[in-house]
Design an enzyme around this catalytic site. Structure first.
Site, short mmCIF file in Angstrom:
data_model
loop_
_atom_site.label_atom_id
_atom_site.label_comp_id
_atom_site.label_asym_id
_atom_site.label_seq_id
_atom_site.Cartn_x
_atom_site.Cartn_y
_atom_site.Cartn_z
N ASP A 118 -0.55 -63.86 81.98
CA ASP A 118 -1.10 -62.52 82.18
C ASP A 118 -2.48 -62.46 81.54
O ASP A 118 -2.98 -63.48 81.04
CB ASP A 118 -0.16 -61.45 81.59
CG ASP A 118 -0.20 -60.16 82.42
OD1 ASP A 118 -1.30 -59.63 82.64
OD2 ASP A 118 0.87 -59.71 82.86
N HIS A 162 -4.18 -59.96 87.08
CA HIS A 162 -3.58 -60.24 85.77
C HIS A 162 -3.87 -61.69 85.37
O HIS A 162 -2.98 -62.42 84.91
CB HIS A 162 -2.07 -59.96 85.79
CG HIS A 162 -1.75 -58.50 85.74
ND1 HIS A 162 -2.04 -57.72 84.65
CD2 HIS A 162 -1.15 -57.68 86.63
CE1 HIS A 162 -1.64 -56.47 84.87
NE2 HIS A 162 -1.10 -56.40 86.07
N GLU A 205 -0.87 -55.16 90.94
CA GLU A 205 -2.03 -54.56 90.29
C GLU A 205 -3.28 -55.42 90.35
O GLU A 205 -3.88 -55.73 89.34
CB GLU A 205 -1.68 -54.25 88.82
CG GLU A 205 -0.51 -53.29 88.70
CD GLU A 205 -0.14 -52.97 87.26
OE1 GLU A 205 0.15 -51.81 86.99
OE2 GLU A 205 -0.11 -53.89 86.40
C1 ACM Z 1 4.39 -54.38 86.93
O1 ACM Z 1 5.04 -53.63 86.19
N1 ACM Z 1 3.07 -54.39 86.92
C2 ACM Z 1 5.05 -55.26 87.88
#
Ligand code: ACM
Ligand code: ZN
Length: 757
Positions: A191, A262, A326
């Site tokens: 991440d 991410h 995201e």
């Molecule tokens: C997430 O909670 N961004 C998958």
């Protein structure tokens, strides 16, 4: 003045309490279970295995028996009758994979699994039947059990990027999954805040990407950081060891390598994989970041394919999780490489470019004989042909994917995000927000009613997610995961018709001391008292109801300003009526022990407990308490998202009718700003008053301004204006601006306490 806790005042200890005993507390509940006569005393027993392959399973049973003082030898051949627990395979009994039959009679026990996993699951049942450690004569009750899972994907996730969790703890976590028959561990390994898996070909991923120079402390909205060098990663040897450890427990480890978003930790190590070239730092804070893998650069795909090649060597499971959530499209919009790729492939927007990215990765993974799974954003711009979808932004993504005949794992934030509060936020450690009690998890139905029976087959199961922005230690992970994981385990394993919350809770309470004996820091939030506030039978009065979800006796106090002396202690028998400033405390009493104390501070003003209308009503996701919440005397604390705040995704008009006309000097309403949760301040509020409750005269228009604490009160001072009603016309921001979390989506408007003086 600081309150003394009531437990101190009463001289009582806080402890767990025994409700009525039930039969041994099996969790999850087996499909078919019949208690039969007698008990099987385990003293002098032997474990017999019919197949050499069951040696591992037998050793688990042996270790479990040792914990209650029984030293049982393992023998490969059944000696005939006598004190024996026999383990065998019986694949043709019509049970699903992982199914088993367990028969216990006073002379011995037989456990037959559909497969080795079934024997292992059955051993977990057997071990749950054992008395708590230290019991004088170790015996299990006689029973006939036939059991199989409802769903094939029974998962728990763990984010080790926001906070790193040591390998030993990962094993303890896997042990917990195993006890409750979960079979999938989703390991969130990469991440923005850290890359946590050694990749031999790209050493900088961990040399650089596994470390950050500081971390966020407190809540995201406070933007506070420490300066500690923080990080860690798992070597490939450690990964292999953990995967093998899980495999012995018939648990599949699904690794997640996040792309295209991410990715800040990877980009800090290899900035040439971004659109701009960097440089970048491993992120210290939580959120969503604009720099992502470039989708127009072939060397990005080559690198990610090389990474996945090493990952697939380490993780033998069918699914590889490629993230996909995201991912802002800002950089792609202005990157010549990304734009060229869109043109060359006839992609009409950046969503289709993301889809192109994921499909290209899917092709590679499929060519290696594996499948991809990704967060529900991978639906945007078109789903990759063979991809499974993990539905987190509600169940809508999962429904859409199932209708397209794609496999789905349900993990909606509402029921499956175990980073949310599980009790009253005022009594809980800091969490991201939300309110997901163990009972709420237990009420989760993985197959949405929108699906036909045929479409429902695509729901593989569900999983609980533990994101660790606000979770720094293994103990805290345990606190957030347990007991909610136990509720989810039963939802996923046991037949839908057998689901019974009351029965589950009774078993759970008996499981608490066992968890304690296992050294698991389970949350006892379930003992918290619940408070319900309704309007009293006259305007200006509130009725405060206290209840114990466990049905325990309750005590209460009402303390008045200046709060220097605790109010008198009373036994709670009926709702309390209040009409002035006070603090109400409630707590459970059981066998002389007090549970955690629920506290509610009420500050009355002229609007409190008056008639109120909201047009439209709040969104059903954030409507706890209904419109009264805005005039219930309780100011929403910052930690009370989804608790004392009401939420809208539109403009709203709120009208409060005052039972007695008043001369007003101030009218206002509270609002919340939390951009990470898509909550934005309103553009403006028009405040009006009325003498007759019908015609309103505008008194002013307010734009939001924050006070020193960051709270927002939208109010105006008046010069003694006579009024019998006040009205707030609140204008929402409508769309979230570019560059912020959730850009382009409708913003949330969160409002709380109205003040009229
Ligand atoms: C997430 O909670 N961004 C998958
Ligand atoms: Zn690019």
């Amino acid at each position: 003045m600081k309150h003394h806790t009531l437990s101190c005042i009463l001289g009582l200890a806080c402890s767990s309490m025994a409700l009525g005993q039930v039969d041994p507390p099996l969790i999850p509940q087996p499909e078919r279970l019949e208690w039969t006569q007698g008990r099987f005393d385990l003293t002098g027993t032997t474990i017999a295995i019919y197949k050499l392959e069951l040696r591992d399973e037998a050793e688990f049973l042996q270790a479990g028996l040792r914990s209650v003082g029984i030293d049982a030898d393992i023998e490969q051949v059944h000696r005939g009758m006598g004190k024996v627990v026999a383990l065998g395979l019986a694949p043709n009994k019509g049970l699903k994979p992982e199914g088993y039959e367990l028969t216990i009679v006073p002379e011995g026990a037989g456990l037959y699994g559909t497969d080795e996993a079934g024997v292992f699951r059955g051993i977990q049942t057997f071990l749950q039947l054992l008395p708590p450690p230290g019991t004088a004569s170790p015996a299990v009750p006689c029973a006939m059990i036939s059991d199989q899972p409802r769903f094939g994907w029974r998962g728990m996730h763990l984010d080790v990027c926001r906070h790193f969790m040591p390998a030993d703890f990962i094993k303890k976590y896997i042990d917990l999954l195993a006890r409750y028959k979960m079979n999938t561990f989703h390991w969130h390994l990469t991440d923005d805040q850290g890359w946590r898996i050694e990749i031999k070909r790209y050493p900088r991923l961990t040399e650089v990407g596994a470390w950050r120079n500081g971390s966020m402390v407190g809540h995201y909205r406070d933007r506070q950081y420490d300066t500690l060098h923080y990080g860690g990663f798992y070597t490939q040897e450690e990964v292999k060891d953990i995967v093998a450890y899980a495999a012995k427990r018939h648990i599949t480890v699904v690794p997640e390598i996040e792309m295209p978003g991410h990715a800040m930790a990877a980009l800090a190590a290899y900035p040439e994989l971004s659109c701009t070239g960097g440089p970048f730092d491993v992120e210290r804070g939580w959120g969503v970041f604009d720099d992502v893998f470039c989708a127009g650069n072939d060397s990005v795909f080559a690198m990610l394919e090389n990474v996945l090649t090493e990952v697939m060597t380490l993780f033998p499971g069918q699914y590889i999780h490629i993230g996909g959530d995201e991912c802002p499209k800002e950089r792609w919009k202005t990157c010549t490489k990304c734009q060229e790729r869109m043109k060359a492939n006839g992609l009409k927007d950046e969503h289709e470019l993301q889809s192109h990215f994921i499909q290209r990765m899917e092709k590679f993974v499929n060519a290696s004989g594996r499948k991809i799974i990704g967060w529900d954003e991978i639906l945007e711009g078109g789903l990759a042909p063979n991809a499974a979808v993990m539905s987190w932004r509600g169940t809508e993504g999962g429904i859409a994917a199932a209708k397209q005949k794609h496999n789905v794992v349900m993990t909606p934030g509402s029921h499956c995000y175990f980073d949310h509060y599980q009790g009253d936020p005022a009594q809980e450690p800091l969490a991201i927000g939300g309110h997901t009690t163990v009972q709420k998890v237990y009420s989760f139905e993985p197959i949405p009613s929108e699906l036909t029976a045929e479409e429902g087959q695509y729901i593989l199961g569900a999983q609980g997610n533990v994101w660790t922005e606000y979770i720094n230690t293994p103990e805290h992970v345990e606190y957030m995961a347990v007991p909610r994981m136990l509720a989810l385990a039963e939802v996923l394993w046991s037949p839908k018709e057998k689901r019974n919350e009351k029965d589950f809770i009774a078993r759970l309470l008996q499981e608490f001391p066992r968890l304690e004996a296992m050294g698991v820091n389970a949350s006892k939030s379930i003992y918290q008292v619940e408070t319900t506030i309704v309007r009293g039978n006259e305007p200006g009065r509130l009725t405060v109801g206290l209840s114990s979800p466990l049905g325990l006796d309750l005590m209460y106090t009402i303390t008045r300003p200046p709060y220097s002396e605790q109010g008198r202690l009373g036994r709670y028998s009926q709702p309390l009526t209040i009409d002035a400033d006070c603090e109400v405390q409630g707590f459970t009493m059981n066998n002389g022990s007090t549970g955690p104390i629920a506290r509610k501070r009420f500050d009355f003003n002229w609007a409190t407990a008056q008639a109120i209308t909201c047009n439209p009503l709040p969104n059903e996701r954030y409507d706890d308490g209904g419109p009264l919440t805005l005039v219930d005397g309780i100011h929403a604390g910052e930690r009370r998202v989804n608790y004392e705040w009401l939420g809208w995704r539109s403009d709203v008009t709120i009208t409060v009718h005052l039972s007695l006309g008043k001369m007003l000097t101030h009218v206002g309403i509270g609002a919340l700003e939390e951009h990470s949760s898509w909550i934005h301040l309103p553009e403006q509020v028009v405040i009006s008053t009325s003498l007759d409750g019908k015609t309103f005269a505008v008194q002013g228009t307010v734009k939001p301004e924050k006070d020193a604490q960051g709270n927002v009160h939208l109010g105006i001072d008046l010069k003694e204006v006579g009024a019998a009603a006040v009205r707030f016309e609140v204008k929402n921001t409508v769309r979230i601006p570019a560059g912020m979390a959730g850009a382009g989506n409708p913003a949330w408007l969160f409002l709380d306490e109205i003040e009229v003086r």
